[in-house]
Design a protein around this motif. Sequence first.
Motif, PDB file in Angstrom:
ATOM      1  N   ASP A 131       0.815  -1.217   0.000  1.00 42.81           N
ATOM      2  CA  ASP A 131       0.000   0.000   0.000  1.00 42.81           C
ATOM      3  C   ASP A 131       0.850   1.269   0.000  1.00 42.81           C
ATOM      4  O   ASP A 131       0.406   2.314  -0.502  1.00 42.81           O
ATOM      5  N   VAL A 132       2.060   1.186   0.554  1.00 43.18           N
ATOM      6  CA  VAL A 132       2.958   2.344   0.511  1.00 43.18           C
ATOM      7  C   VAL A 132       3.287   2.675  -0.950  1.00 43.18           C
ATOM      8  O   VAL A 132       3.214   3.833  -1.382  1.00 43.18           O
ATOM      9  N   ILE A 133       3.644   1.641  -1.711  1.00 48.03           N
ATOM     10  CA  ILE A 133       3.997   1.855  -3.118  1.00 48.03           C
ATOM     11  C   ILE A 133       2.754   2.154  -3.942  1.00 48.03           C
ATOM     12  O   ILE A 133       2.803   2.956  -4.895  1.00 48.03           O
ATOM     13  N   MET A 134       1.627   1.553  -3.586  1.00 53.41           N
ATOM     14  CA  MET A 134       0.386   1.857  -4.295  1.00 53.41           C
ATOM     15  C   MET A 134       0.036   3.337  -4.164  1.00 53.41           C
ATOM     16  O   MET A 134      -0.407   3.968  -5.136  1.00 53.41           O
ATOM     17  N   ARG A 135       0.263   3.906  -3.004  1.00 50.19           N
ATOM     18  CA  ARG A 135       0.004   5.339  -2.831  1.00 50.19           C
ATOM     19  C   ARG A 135       0.924   6.168  -3.734  1.00 50.19           C
ATOM     20  O   ARG A 135       0.501   7.152  -4.340  1.00 50.19           O
ATOM     21  N   ARG A 136       2.184   5.746  -3.845  1.00 49.56           N
ATOM     22  CA  ARG A 136       3.113   6.453  -4.729  1.00 49.56           C
ATOM     23  C   ARG A 136       2.671   6.363  -6.184  1.00 49.56           C
ATOM     24  O   ARG A 136       2.824   7.317  -6.960  1.00 49.56           O
ATOM     25  N   ILE A 137       2.127   5.208  -6.556  1.00 49.53           N
ATOM     26  CA  ILE A 137       1.635   5.035  -7.932  1.00 49.53           C
ATOM     27  C   ILE A 137       0.497   6.003  -8.209  1.00 49.53           C
ATOM     28  O   ILE A 137       0.483   6.697  -9.240  1.00 49.53           O
ATOM     29  N   LEU A 162       7.164  11.315 -19.554  1.00 48.61           N
ATOM     30  CA  LEU A 162       7.920  10.083 -19.807  1.00 48.61           C
ATOM     31  C   LEU A 162       8.732   9.644 -18.578  1.00 48.61           C
ATOM     32  O   LEU A 162       8.740   8.439 -18.264  1.00 48.61           O
ATOM     33  N   PRO A 163       9.411  10.544 -17.853  1.00 50.21           N
ATOM     34  CA  PRO A 163      10.052  10.103 -16.600  1.00 50.21           C
ATOM     35  C   PRO A 163       9.050   9.557 -15.585  1.00 50.21           C
ATOM     36  O   PRO A 163       9.334   8.582 -14.893  1.00 50.21           O
ATOM     37  N   PHE A 164       7.863  10.180 -15.496  1.00 49.97           N
ATOM     38  CA  PHE A 164       6.824   9.661 -14.594  1.00 49.97           C
ATOM     39  C   PHE A 164       6.413   8.256 -15.020  1.00 49.97           C
ATOM     40  O   PHE A 164       6.171   7.378 -14.180  1.00 49.97           O
ATOM     41  N   GLU A 165       6.329   8.037 -16.334  1.00 52.09           N
ATOM     42  CA  GLU A 165       5.914   6.718 -16.845  1.00 52.09           C
ATOM     43  C   GLU A 165       6.949   5.653 -16.500  1.00 52.09           C
ATOM     44  O   GLU A 165       6.604   4.521 -16.147  1.00 52.09           O
ATOM     45  N   ARG A 166       8.230   5.993 -16.580  1.00 53.27           N
ATOM     46  CA  ARG A 166       9.277   5.027 -16.236  1.00 53.27           C
ATOM     47  C   ARG A 166       9.235   4.676 -14.748  1.00 53.27           C
ATOM     48  O   ARG A 166       9.431   3.511 -14.367  1.00 53.27           O
ATOM     49  N   THR A 167       8.964   5.665 -13.915  1.00 56.55           N
ATOM     50  CA  THR A 167       8.819   5.396 -12.482  1.00 56.55           C
ATOM     51  C   THR A 167       7.614   4.501 -12.230  1.00 56.55           C
ATOM     52  O   THR A 167       7.669   3.572 -11.410  1.00 56.55           O
ATOM     53  N   ASN A 168       6.533   4.767 -12.924  1.00 55.67           N
ATOM     54  CA  ASN A 168       5.333   3.939 -12.806  1.00 55.67           C
ATOM     55  C   ASN A 168       5.638   2.490 -13.175  1.00 55.67           C
ATOM     56  O   ASN A 168       5.162   1.557 -12.513  1.00 55.67           O
ATOM     57  N   ASN A 169       6.435   2.279 -14.219  1.00 55.70           N
ATOM     58  CA  ASN A 169       6.813   0.919 -14.607  1.00 55.70           C
ATOM     59  C   ASN A 169       7.513   0.199 -13.466  1.00 55.70           C
ATOM     60  O   ASN A 169       7.205  -0.960 -13.150  1.00 55.70           O
ATOM     61  N   ARG A 170       8.489   0.864 -12.858  1.00 59.26           N
ATOM     62  CA  ARG A 170       9.228   0.251 -11.749  1.00 59.26           C
ATOM     63  C   ARG A 170       8.284  -0.141 -10.608  1.00 59.26           C
ATOM     64  O   ARG A 170       8.363  -1.240 -10.065  1.00 59.26           O
ATOM     65  N   GLN A 171       7.392   0.763 -10.270  1.00 57.13           N
ATOM     66  CA  GLN A 171       6.515   0.532  -9.122  1.00 57.13           C
ATOM     67  C   GLN A 171       5.468  -0.548  -9.407  1.00 57.13           C
ATOM     68  O   GLN A 171       5.232  -1.423  -8.581  1.00 57.13           O
ATOM     69  N   THR A 172       4.844  -0.476 -10.572  1.00 51.45           N
ATOM     70  CA  THR A 172       3.799  -1.457 -10.888  1.00 51.45           C
ATOM     71  C   THR A 172       4.391  -2.843 -11.130  1.00 51.45           C
ATOM     72  O   THR A 172       3.808  -3.850 -10.725  1.00 51.45           O
ATOM     73  N   TYR A 173       5.558  -2.906 -11.762  1.00 48.18           N
ATOM     74  CA  TYR A 173       6.199  -4.209 -11.966  1.00 48.18           C
ATOM     75  C   TYR A 173       6.547  -4.839 -10.620  1.00 48.18           C
ATOM     76  O   TYR A 173       6.402  -6.051 -10.428  1.00 48.18           O
TER      77      TYR A 173
END
Length: 302
Positions: A131-137, A162-173
């Motif tokens: 949930d910590v990472i979900m909040r960041r997402i 695009l930088p936000f999208e790359r961060t989203n990839n890391r978190q969701t993966y």
Amino acid sequence: MVKRSIVKQGPTTLLISLPIKWVRKYDLNKGEELEVEERGDELIISTQNKEKSKLKEIKLLDSHYYYIWTEISAAYLSGFDEMKVYYNSAEDLKVIENDVLNAMMGFELIEHTSKWCILKKIVDERGDEFDVIMRRIFLGLLETSNEYLKVLNGESRGEFILPFERTNNRQTYYLRRLVAKGEYKLSDKNVFAGALVFLLEQLMNQYKYSLWSIEKENFPKNDKEIIKMYEKIHLKLEMLYKLYFNYSKESFQEFEMKTIKPDSRYGLMLKELEKSPKLVHYLIQMVEKMRYASYQIHGINC
């Protein structure tokens, strides 16, 4: 939460079984010792054994960027802790180092030659981080949405999307990997949690695709109708965020019935397709991803 029934053996001995997934994860066998600690009404059972490392060998058959990404990320999402990747060129290794590895939270390249490299988990996953990472997402999506509105207003070129999208990839993966490894807090809700995270990744992709479309088509800025429509989409995203962290049946109903949605019966959103088909297509996809994400949140809370 895993429940176990107490079994009586003999006049004074009570037994419970250990979850088989936990036993296999830490390679426990008959006769091994476990630590048992009393904490009020809780009984904490732990082991000194380390989780067994899962090794995957990957032989790349092609040097295409997305092929390399798909082969390696699939192993990461499946829960493998170590990968030996055989590649064809120095360019392949650059893709692995600079792009693929950047999306694999907790992994590092620990060894390589001219023909292969080893990617290995160096940080243990923790289910309580979900949930910590979900909040960041969600916060990242909201920040992306604000930036996107600036693009529509002609105030920004969307450099941060695009930088936000790359961060989203890391978190969701990472969260999808947690679910695959059985680390989600509600084991009977894994299917909903995994689908939700995937949809949030796909939602972020719509901002990237839409930005590319705007750049190629020289979309006219400050279109009042489009901006007004997107402000409703942003509101829907804010409500989705609140729905996940403060769920109630009433808030789910409000999200479903009182936020913007494409509807062929009434022409909502669809009439704008004639003005800018590609752009509005991506806006509709944003709304649809949020809609299906809300179904997963509902499933988690049922």
